[in-house]
Write an enzyme that holds these catalytic residues in place. Structure first.
Site, mmCIF file in Angstrom:
data_model
loop_
_atom_site.group_PDB
_atom_site.id
_atom_site.type_symbol
_atom_site.label_atom_id
_atom_site.label_comp_id
_atom_site.label_asym_id
_atom_site.label_seq_id
_atom_site.Cartn_x
_atom_site.Cartn_y
_atom_site.Cartn_z
ATOM 1 N N ARG A 230 0.561 -1.152 -0.077
ATOM 2 C CA ARG A 230 -0.227 -0.165 0.102
ATOM 3 C C ARG A 230 0.901 1.002 -0.361
ATOM 4 O O ARG A 230 2.214 1.777 0.260
ATOM 5 C CB ARG A 230 -0.736 -0.148 1.008
ATOM 6 C CG ARG A 230 -2.428 -1.047 1.530
ATOM 7 C CD ARG A 230 -3.096 -0.509 -0.112
ATOM 8 N NE ARG A 230 -4.171 -1.633 -0.101
ATOM 9 C CZ ARG A 230 -4.191 -1.967 -1.168
ATOM 10 N NH1 ARG A 230 -3.104 -2.862 -2.153
ATOM 11 N NH2 ARG A 230 -5.359 -2.994 -1.354
ATOM 12 N N HIS A 278 -0.466 1.056 -9.825
ATOM 13 C CA HIS A 278 -1.320 0.342 -9.057
ATOM 14 C C HIS A 278 -1.403 -0.972 -10.159
ATOM 15 O O HIS A 278 -3.363 -1.412 -9.892
ATOM 16 C CB HIS A 278 -2.116 0.007 -8.722
ATOM 17 C CG HIS A 278 -2.693 -0.389 -7.175
ATOM 18 N ND1 HIS A 278 -3.148 0.781 -6.071
ATOM 19 C CD2 HIS A 278 -2.558 -1.162 -6.887
ATOM 20 C CE1 HIS A 278 -3.258 -0.246 -4.944
ATOM 21 N NE2 HIS A 278 -3.160 -1.317 -5.315
#
Length: 315
Positions: A230, A278
C-alpha cells in the site's frame, strides 16, 4: 434478496456484466442510481465506498471487498460495526502478484534497466553479472501472496526470508517474526519486498531509518525496494533522498498516496525508480465475481464465510 455494487472509481458496467454471467439468478444492483428498494439489499461488494452508503442499507448481512486488502472499506468512518467483512483471496489474484514480484526482482537482478538504456544509446556493454544465490530477498508480509512469492523466488535460487507478525514454517525460507526480529531481517536483506496489509502499524514503515538498516553486502552495494503493498507504507521523500544519497540502489513502486500519482511527482522521472500504476495484482472481474458469488452461497447455506476480516488487525 439483492446484491449491490458500490464502485465509485471502477467501470461498474464491466463488473455487473461479470456478476450476471457467473450468477445469473442474482438480483444485481448498482450504486447510486440502480439501488432500487434498499430494504432488499443483503450483500454488497465495494471499493472506496463513500461514507454513509453502507450504513444506509438496513438489512445488509455481509460486505465484500473486491481486493486483497480492506483498507479502502475500513476507511469509511460510518461503517457499521456489526456487519462481517470478507476479502478476496483467489489463486488468480495471488498468481498475478507473484508474477509481478518475481518480474521486478529479476529485472533488478539482471539489470534490465541498464540494458534498456544501453540499447537506446547503442552501447554494447558486457557488464559483470551475478547468480541468484548472491542476492538476499526479504518479504514483509507473509500471507498467501507473500508466501507464494517467497516460494517462487526460492525455487529460482534466491536466498529468501520473510517477516511477519507470527513465525512461519516454510521450507527453504528463513522466518523472522515481530518487532524484536525486524532489524535482523533488514540486515540480511538486499531486496526488500513489501506485501504488508495496510494497518496503523505498517504506515510509513518504508522510511529512511528502515532503508539505512538494510544490507550493504549485496552485489549492488546498496539495497533495492519493491512495494506492491500500500502507498501509505512508503515515505516517498525518504526514498528519493536515500536514492540520491546512494543509500538505496533502486526502487519499484506500484502503490502511492495519492493515486493516481500526480504528474509533478519526482518519482516519475527519477532514473532509479520504476513506477507502475497499481497493477501488480489487477482484479479480473469474472474471477473475482465468481469468488464473491460463492461466498454469498456459503453464507446463505449457513456456512462460515471464507476469508473473514479481523477488524482489530485490519486484515
Amino acid at each position: 434478496m439483492a446484491f449491490l455494487f458500490v464502485l465509485p472509481t471502477w467501470p461498474v458496467d464491466v463488473w455487473t456484466a461479470a456478476m450476471k454471467k457467473v450468477a445469473p439468478d442474482l438480483d444485481v444492483r448498482v450504486w447510486p442510481d440502480g439501488m432500487g428498494n434498499v430494504d432488499d439489499i443483503e450483500y454488497c461488494a465495494a471499493w472506496l465506498p463513500p461514507p454513509g452508503v453502507v450504513k444506509s442499507l438496513p438489512n445488509l448481512k455481509v460486505i465484500m471487498s473486491l481486493g486483497a486488502g480492506v483498507d479502502a472499506i475500513l476507511k469509511d468512518p460510518t461503517l457499521p460495526d456489526n456487519i462481517p467483512i470478507v476479502r478476496v483471496n483467489d489463486p488468480d489474484l495471488t498468481g498475478r502478484m507473484t508474477e509481478y514480484i518475481v518480474l521486478h526482482v529479476l529485472m533488478h537482478h539482471r539489470q534490465q534497466r541498464r540494458i534498456d538504456e544501453n540499447q537506446k544509446k547503442k552501447v554494447w556493454d558486457s557488464f559483470p553479472t551475478h547468480a541468484a544465490k548472491d542476492l538476499s530477498v526479504g518479504i514483509m508480509g507473509m500471507g498467501v501472496m507473500g508466501t507464494d512469492s517467497a516460494l517462487r523466488l526460492r525455487d529460482l535460487g534466491f536466498r529468501v526470508a520473510g517477516w511477519s507478525r507470527g513465525r512461519k514454517e516454510i521450507p527453504g525460507v528463513e522466518s523472522f517474526a515481530g518487532e524484536a526480529e525486524f532489524d535482523a531481517f533488514l540486515a540480511r536483506t538486499d531486496v526488500l519486498v513489501s506485501l504488508l496489509p495496510a494497518t496503523p502499524e505498517t504506515d510509513g514503515i518504508i522510511n529512511r531509518a528502515t532503508i539505512r538498516k538494510l544490507s550493504r553486502k549485496g552485489p549492488f552495494g546498496a539495497p533495492i525496494i519493491i512495494n506492491a503493498g500500500r502507498g501509505r507504507q512508503q515515505v516517498a521523500d525518504d526514498i528519493l533522498a536515500a536514492l540520491d544519497a546512494g543509500e538505496l540502489h533502486a526502487a519499484t513502486l506500484d502503490v502511492f498516496v495519492p493515486e493516481p500519482l500526480p504528474p509533478e511527482s519526482p518519482l516519475w522521472t527519477h532514473p532509479r525508480v520504476t513506477v507502475t500504476p497499481h497493477c501488480a495484482a489487477d482484479s479480473d472481474p469474472e474471477t473475482i465475481c465468481a469468488y464473491v458469488a460463492e461466498n454469498i452461497r456459503r453464507h446463505r447455506r449457513g456456512e462460515r464465510l471464507d476469508n473473514l476480516v479481523d477488524r482489530a488487525r485490519g486484515y
